[in-house]
Scaffold this motif. Structure first.
Motif, PDB file in Angstrom:
ATOM      1  N   LEU A  21     -19.456   0.525   9.272  1.00  0.00           N
ATOM      2  CA  LEU A  21     -20.001   0.757  10.821  1.00  0.00           C
ATOM      3  C   LEU A  21     -19.720  -0.674  11.816  1.00  0.00           C
ATOM      4  CD1 LEU A  21     -22.734   0.788  12.235  1.00  0.00           C
ATOM      5  CD2 LEU A  21     -23.374  -1.197  10.420  1.00  0.00           C
ATOM      6  N   VAL A  22     -18.634  -0.546  13.018  1.00  0.00           N
ATOM      7  CA  VAL A  22     -18.417  -1.258  13.536  1.00  0.00           C
ATOM      8  C   VAL A  22     -18.541  -2.280  14.417  1.00  0.00           C
ATOM      9  CG1 VAL A  22     -16.153  -0.836  15.894  1.00  0.00           C
ATOM     10  CG2 VAL A  22     -16.345   0.590  14.341  1.00  0.00           C
ATOM     11  N   ARG A  23     -20.056  -1.589  14.691  1.00  0.00           N
ATOM     12  CA  ARG A  23     -20.851  -2.717  15.798  1.00  0.00           C
ATOM     13  C   ARG A  23     -22.161  -2.379  15.474  1.00  0.00           C
ATOM     14  NH1 ARG A  23     -19.602  -5.171  20.744  1.00  0.00           N
ATOM     15  NH2 ARG A  23     -17.299  -5.293  19.664  1.00  0.00           N
ATOM     16  N   SER A  24     -23.567  -2.746  15.679  1.00  0.00           N
ATOM     17  CA  SER A  24     -24.452  -2.629  15.495  1.00  0.00           C
ATOM     18  C   SER A  24     -25.578  -4.231  16.022  1.00  0.00           C
ATOM     19  CB  SER A  24     -24.865  -2.857  13.857  1.00  0.00           C
ATOM     20  OG  SER A  24     -26.622  -2.984  13.987  1.00  0.00           O
ATOM     21  N   GLU A  25     -25.702  -4.478  17.126  1.00  0.00           N
ATOM     22  CA  GLU A  25     -25.849  -4.537  17.733  1.00  0.00           C
ATOM     23  C   GLU A  25     -27.540  -4.576  19.498  1.00  0.00           C
ATOM     24  OE1 GLU A  25     -23.230  -6.889  20.706  1.00  0.00           O
ATOM     25  OE2 GLU A  25     -22.061  -4.957  20.120  1.00  0.00           O
ATOM     26  N   ASP A  26     -27.745  -5.891  19.549  1.00  0.00           N
ATOM     27  CA  ASP A  26     -29.280  -5.253  21.109  1.00  0.00           C
ATOM     28  C   ASP A  26     -28.114  -5.423  22.278  1.00  0.00           C
ATOM     29  OD1 ASP A  26     -30.823  -4.455  18.799  1.00  0.00           O
ATOM     30  OD2 ASP A  26     -31.729  -6.270  19.137  1.00  0.00           O
ATOM     31  N   VAL A  27     -28.203  -4.894  22.946  1.00  0.00           N
ATOM     32  CA  VAL A  27     -27.500  -4.739  24.312  1.00  0.00           C
ATOM     33  C   VAL A  27     -27.946  -4.546  25.623  1.00  0.00           C
ATOM     34  CG1 VAL A  27     -24.824  -4.430  23.623  1.00  0.00           C
ATOM     35  CG2 VAL A  27     -26.776  -2.198  23.985  1.00  0.00           C
ATOM     36  N   HIS A  28     -27.867  -4.480  26.854  1.00  0.00           N
ATOM     37  CA  HIS A  28     -28.358  -4.206  28.242  1.00  0.00           C
ATOM     38  C   HIS A  28     -28.065  -2.576  28.251  1.00  0.00           C
ATOM     39  CE1 HIS A  28     -29.881  -4.027  31.954  1.00  0.00           C
ATOM     40  NE2 HIS A  28     -29.443  -3.826  32.180  1.00  0.00           N
ATOM     41  N   MET A  29     -26.936  -2.323  28.082  1.00  0.00           N
ATOM     42  CA  MET A  29     -26.987  -0.895  28.129  1.00  0.00           C
ATOM     43  C   MET A  29     -25.244  -0.526  28.213  1.00  0.00           C
ATOM     44  SD  MET A  29     -26.119   0.886  31.967  1.00  0.00           S
ATOM     45  CE  MET A  29     -24.835   0.284  32.886  1.00  0.00           C
ATOM     46  N   VAL A  30     -25.141   0.798  27.299  1.00  0.00           N
ATOM     47  CA  VAL A  30     -23.965   1.095  27.016  1.00  0.00           C
ATOM     48  C   VAL A  30     -23.108   2.941  27.866  1.00  0.00           C
ATOM     49  CG1 VAL A  30     -22.951   2.351  25.214  1.00  0.00           C
ATOM     50  CG2 VAL A  30     -24.437   0.790  24.417  1.00  0.00           C
ATOM     51  N   VAL A  31     -22.349   2.720  28.612  1.00  0.00           N
ATOM     52  CA  VAL A  31     -21.440   4.008  29.480  1.00  0.00           C
ATOM     53  C   VAL A  31     -20.802   4.820  28.502  1.00  0.00           C
ATOM     54  CG1 VAL A  31     -20.321   4.389  31.233  1.00  0.00           C
ATOM     55  CG2 VAL A  31     -21.765   2.821  31.066  1.00  0.00           C
ATOM     56  N   VAL A  32     -21.012   6.023  28.114  1.00  0.00           N
ATOM     57  CA  VAL A  32     -20.557   7.067  27.157  1.00  0.00           C
ATOM     58  C   VAL A  32     -19.943   7.902  27.719  1.00  0.00           C
ATOM     59  CG1 VAL A  32     -20.966   7.851  24.972  1.00  0.00           C
ATOM     60  CG2 VAL A  32     -22.447   6.210  25.227  1.00  0.00           C
ATOM     61  N   PRO A  33     -18.370   8.491  26.972  1.00  0.00           N
ATOM     62  CA  PRO A  33     -18.084   9.410  27.702  1.00  0.00           C
ATOM     63  C   PRO A  33     -17.719  10.666  27.143  1.00  0.00           C
ATOM     64  CG  PRO A  33     -16.705   7.016  26.045  1.00  0.00           C
ATOM     65  CD  PRO A  33     -17.332   7.329  25.830  1.00  0.00           C
ATOM     66  N   GLY A  34     -18.619  10.721  27.351  1.00  0.00           N
ATOM     67  CA  GLY A  34     -19.500  12.313  27.104  1.00  0.00           C
ATOM     68  C   GLY A  34     -18.919  13.482  27.507  1.00  0.00           C
ATOM     69  N   THR A  35     -18.566  14.328  27.082  1.00  0.00           N
ATOM     70  CA  THR A  35     -17.737  15.650  27.231  1.00  0.00           C
ATOM     71  C   THR A  35     -17.726  16.024  28.368  1.00  0.00           C
ATOM     72  OG1 THR A  35     -19.282  17.077  25.237  1.00  0.00           O
ATOM     73  CG2 THR A  35     -16.966  16.156  25.040  1.00  0.00           C
ATOM     74  N   ALA A  36     -19.500  16.275  28.928  1.00  0.00           N
ATOM     75  CA  ALA A  36     -19.672  16.573  30.175  1.00  0.00           C
ATOM     76  C   ALA A  36     -19.543  15.668  31.034  1.00  0.00           C
ATOM     77  CB  ALA A  36     -21.169  17.050  30.027  1.00  0.00           C
ATOM     78  N   GLY A  37     -18.899  14.244  30.965  1.00  0.00           N
ATOM     79  CA  GLY A  37     -19.192  12.866  32.032  1.00  0.00           C
ATOM     80  C   GLY A  37     -19.686  11.836  31.432  1.00  0.00           C
ATOM     81  N   ASP A  38     -19.302  10.872  32.119  1.00  0.00           N
ATOM     82  CA  ASP A  38     -20.387   9.558  31.287  1.00  0.00           C
ATOM     83  C   ASP A  38     -21.376   9.343  31.694  1.00  0.00           C
ATOM     84  OD1 ASP A  38     -17.218   9.160  31.130  1.00  0.00           O
ATOM     85  OD2 ASP A  38     -16.968   7.554  31.906  1.00  0.00           O
ATOM     86  N   PHE A  39     -21.577   9.049  30.390  1.00  0.00           N
ATOM     87  CA  PHE A  39     -23.688   8.594  30.782  1.00  0.00           C
ATOM     88  C   PHE A  39     -23.607   7.490  31.308  1.00  0.00           C
ATOM     89  CE2 PHE A  39     -23.069  10.892  26.940  1.00  0.00           C
ATOM     90  CZ  PHE A  39     -23.959   9.974  25.749  1.00  0.00           C
ATOM     91  N   GLY A  40     -24.866   6.601  31.530  1.00  0.00           N
ATOM     92  CA  GLY A  40     -25.296   5.366  30.469  1.00  0.00           C
ATOM     93  C   GLY A  40     -26.739   5.316  29.750  1.00  0.00           C
ATOM     94  N   VAL A  41     -26.404   4.252  28.998  1.00  0.00           N
ATOM     95  CA  VAL A  41     -27.861   4.770  28.313  1.00  0.00           C
ATOM     96  C   VAL A  41     -28.484   3.099  28.164  1.00  0.00           C
ATOM     97  CG1 VAL A  41     -29.203   4.398  25.588  1.00  0.00           C
ATOM     98  CG2 VAL A  41     -27.240   6.742  26.265  1.00  0.00           C
ATOM     99  N   LEU A  42     -29.504   3.025  28.273  1.00  0.00           N
ATOM    100  CA  LEU A  42     -31.028   2.335  28.746  1.00  0.00           C
ATOM    101  C   LEU A  42     -31.494   2.389  27.645  1.00  0.00           C
ATOM    102  CD1 LEU A  42     -30.880   1.485  32.769  1.00  0.00           C
ATOM    103  CD2 LEU A  42     -29.537   0.114  31.294  1.00  0.00           C
ATOM    104  N   GLU A  43     -32.505   0.901  27.251  1.00  0.00           N
ATOM    105  CA  GLU A  43     -33.930   1.296  26.841  1.00  0.00           C
ATOM    106  C   GLU A  43     -34.659   1.677  26.855  1.00  0.00           C
ATOM    107  OE1 GLU A  43     -36.883  -2.321  24.496  1.00  0.00           O
ATOM    108  OE2 GLU A  43     -35.841  -2.876  26.458  1.00  0.00           O
ATOM    109  N   GLY A  44     -35.550   2.685  26.301  1.00  0.00           N
ATOM    110  CA  GLY A  44     -36.590   3.864  27.034  1.00  0.00           C
ATOM    111  C   GLY A  44     -35.558   4.844  27.380  1.00  0.00           C
ATOM    112  N   HIS A  45     -34.650   5.185  27.437  1.00  0.00           N
ATOM    113  CA  HIS A  45     -33.757   6.205  27.611  1.00  0.00           C
ATOM    114  C   HIS A  45     -34.486   7.679  26.418  1.00  0.00           C
ATOM    115  CE1 HIS A  45     -30.923   8.966  28.605  1.00  0.00           C
ATOM    116  NE2 HIS A  45     -30.028   8.606  29.387  1.00  0.00           N
ATOM    117  N   ALA A  46     -34.162   9.278  27.355  1.00  0.00           N
ATOM    118  CA  ALA A  46     -35.338  10.348  26.531  1.00  0.00           C
ATOM    119  C   ALA A  46     -33.781  10.941  25.431  1.00  0.00           C
ATOM    120  CB  ALA A  46     -35.073  10.999  27.663  1.00  0.00           C
TER     121      ALA A  46
END
Length: 83
Positions: free
Chosen positions: A12-37
């Motif tokens: 486990l590299v990281r486990s924490e509460d944050v504001h947002m994470v931007v992930v390099p998805g294969t279809a493009g980068d996507f941002g995730v905020l609290e309450g994301h679908a």
């Protein structure tokens, strides 16, 4: 706050509460905020951007391959490697 976990096969590299994470998805980068679908995506080699609060410069972690899952508990990135 969004609960974020970064996991590799070794640890486990990281486990924490944050504001947002931007992930390099294969279809493009996507941002995730609290309450994301809920959804799942494959992840390409690239850089995760982790925003601790809304107005900060992101911390970056290089990852290689894997999957990302967003659910009611938050975001989990299962990466083959993380540096």
């Amino acid at each position: 706050m969004l609960h974020f976990e970064l996991v590799t096969p070794e640890r486990l590299v990281r486990s924490e509460d944050v504001h947002m994470v931007v992930v390099p998805g294969t279809a493009g980068d996507f941002g995730v905020l609290e309450g994301h679908a809920p959804f799942m995506s494959t992840v390409r080699d690239g850089v995760l951007e982790i925003y601790k609060s809304g107005a900060t410069t992101p911390e970056t972690i290089r990852i290689e391959g894997g999957f990302a899952e967003v659910n009611d508990r938050g975001l989990t990135v299962l990466a083959e490697k993380a540096e």
